[in-house]
Design a protein around this motif. Sequence first.
Motif, PDB file in Angstrom:
ATOM      1  N   PHE A   1       0.830  -1.207   0.000  1.00 52.65           N
ATOM      2  CA  PHE A   1       0.000   0.000   0.000  1.00 52.65           C
ATOM      3  C   PHE A   1       0.865   1.258   0.000  1.00 52.65           C
ATOM      4  O   PHE A   1       0.659   2.177  -0.794  1.00 52.65           O
ATOM      5  N   LYS A   2       1.831   1.298   0.882  1.00 48.24           N
ATOM      6  CA  LYS A   2       2.669   2.498   1.006  1.00 48.24           C
ATOM      7  C   LYS A   2       3.501   2.740  -0.242  1.00 48.24           C
ATOM      8  O   LYS A   2       3.720   3.891  -0.649  1.00 48.24           O
ATOM      9  N   ARG A   3       3.960   1.668  -0.881  1.00 45.07           N
ATOM     10  CA  ARG A   3       4.880   1.830  -2.003  1.00 45.07           C
ATOM     11  C   ARG A   3       4.171   2.018  -3.339  1.00 45.07           C
ATOM     12  O   ARG A   3       4.645   2.773  -4.194  1.00 45.07           O
ATOM     13  N   TYR A   4       3.040   1.343  -3.527  1.00 43.99           N
ATOM     14  CA  TYR A   4       2.447   1.327  -4.862  1.00 43.99           C
ATOM     15  C   TYR A   4       1.016   1.868  -4.932  1.00 43.99           C
ATOM     16  O   TYR A   4       0.467   1.990  -6.018  1.00 43.99           O
ATOM     17  N   ILE A   5       0.416   2.172  -3.796  1.00 39.38           N
ATOM     18  CA  ILE A   5      -0.967   2.659  -3.800  1.00 39.38           C
ATOM     19  C   ILE A   5      -1.061   4.071  -3.250  1.00 39.38           C
ATOM     20  O   ILE A   5      -1.540   4.993  -3.909  1.00 39.38           O
ATOM     21  N   GLU A   6      -0.558   4.253  -2.044  1.00 39.72           N
ATOM     22  CA  GLU A   6      -0.749   5.512  -1.331  1.00 39.72           C
ATOM     23  C   GLU A   6      -0.243   6.720  -2.116  1.00 39.72           C
ATOM     24  O   GLU A   6      -0.921   7.741  -2.221  1.00 39.72           O
ATOM     25  N   GLY A   7       0.938   6.623  -2.703  1.00 38.07           N
ATOM     26  CA  GLY A   7       1.513   7.766  -3.401  1.00 38.07           C
ATOM     27  C   GLY A   7       1.009   7.956  -4.812  1.00 38.07           C
ATOM     28  O   GLY A   7       1.327   8.952  -5.449  1.00 38.07           O
ATOM     29  N   ASN A   8       0.201   7.019  -5.299  1.00 35.51           N
ATOM     30  CA  ASN A   8      -0.251   7.095  -6.684  1.00 35.51           C
ATOM     31  C   ASN A   8      -1.737   7.386  -6.827  1.00 35.51           C
ATOM     32  O   ASN A   8      -2.256   7.410  -7.936  1.00 35.51           O
ATOM     33  N   LEU A   9      -2.412   7.575  -5.712  1.00 37.42           N
ATOM     34  CA  LEU A   9      -3.837   7.866  -5.786  1.00 37.42           C
ATOM     35  C   LEU A   9      -4.052   9.297  -6.260  1.00 37.42           C
ATOM     36  O   LEU A   9      -3.332  10.207  -5.878  1.00 37.42           O
TER      37      LEU A   9
END
Length: 361
Positions: free
Chosen positions: A128-136
């Motif tokens: 989540f932190k690496r591939y989801i949170e920063g790309n929303l």
Amino acid sequence: MRHLNPTLYEVIQEWANDLPIDYEVQREGNTRDNLHNSKEKIVACLIEQFPMSYRQSYEVYSDLFNQSEIFSVYHSLDTINVLAMATGSGGDVFGLIHAFEKYFKGKTIHIFSVEGNEDALQSQTNLFKRYIEGNLIANKVQLVPIPAVIQPGLRGLKEELKDRCFTPYGVEKFDLMHGFKWMNEKSIRGWFHPYHFYAFLNYHLLPDRVAVWLETVDLKSQYQGDRSLSQRAIFDYVKYCHHFQEKNHLMALTPTPCIARHLSGKRKQCEGCLGCFDEIDTYVKSMDERANRWQGQSIFVMKFASGPLGRELSKYLQDEHVGYQTAFFNGQPHFCTLNSTKEMKKVANAFVLGKLSKQES
């Protein structure tokens, strides 16, 4: 998932590099005993189960949010609080996030993710932190990991939620709740009853909201629970409705007509049925990355709505001339009507709330 989120899909496949060359991913990558899975088995589950759970979750919630009545409810909310139970490495959680992204903009979404295997929960948090949170782009999502073992009767879970959710966030009732693929896990198999889950949903789900319970079905499995889960789930729902007549606000929307027949006492019409389930296929890479293969699963999914929303949506499920596709037998669809004496004039999927497709009987 391969087409829905190619970046995350490629990352999941790269985890295979951490496994021994001769590791049997297809055999080891199951959630039968996820609570005690080793780190190697968690990686195998990421490769085998994560893409499938991602797609199943995305499709289930796309179907729900595609209904104007449900969409309107969630569109009106600024903050959406979600309780996801027994989430493993998070395929179901990320599929839900993707569905939120498709339908809503500018929402604050808190996902309280409950999982008893701390290694699996850590992998979920890292992804989540690496591939989801920063790309929303459209929504602000916060994942709140809750390391808790779900026990028969849901003992201990309420205390964990009180400490990690109710008190710090002021959230005791939720806008959306779900449980994916955990009622036949080894830690609770034979001890957990869907009845307790329904009562839990009924208390903690806010009015005019939705919830989902999804499990895999395997009629060839050596485990009785895999073969009979849908019948057990429907039977317990009927029992639960009888016991909670005055204070029940939880309406099961699918599977139709299975739920409707049992609630109306027409159980004889279901004699000989092997259960209610749908099939979903997904495209996955093989371990050697030189080829691809189709991975299929049969699933049993119940979609719920609470309060006036549930009562309103359930009115749409009364047409006795609809043949609902309730299962596949040897690759052929099996259809049931609400009343077996009525002629089938059009067909629909028993697990999908969308518009009916017309077909001559």
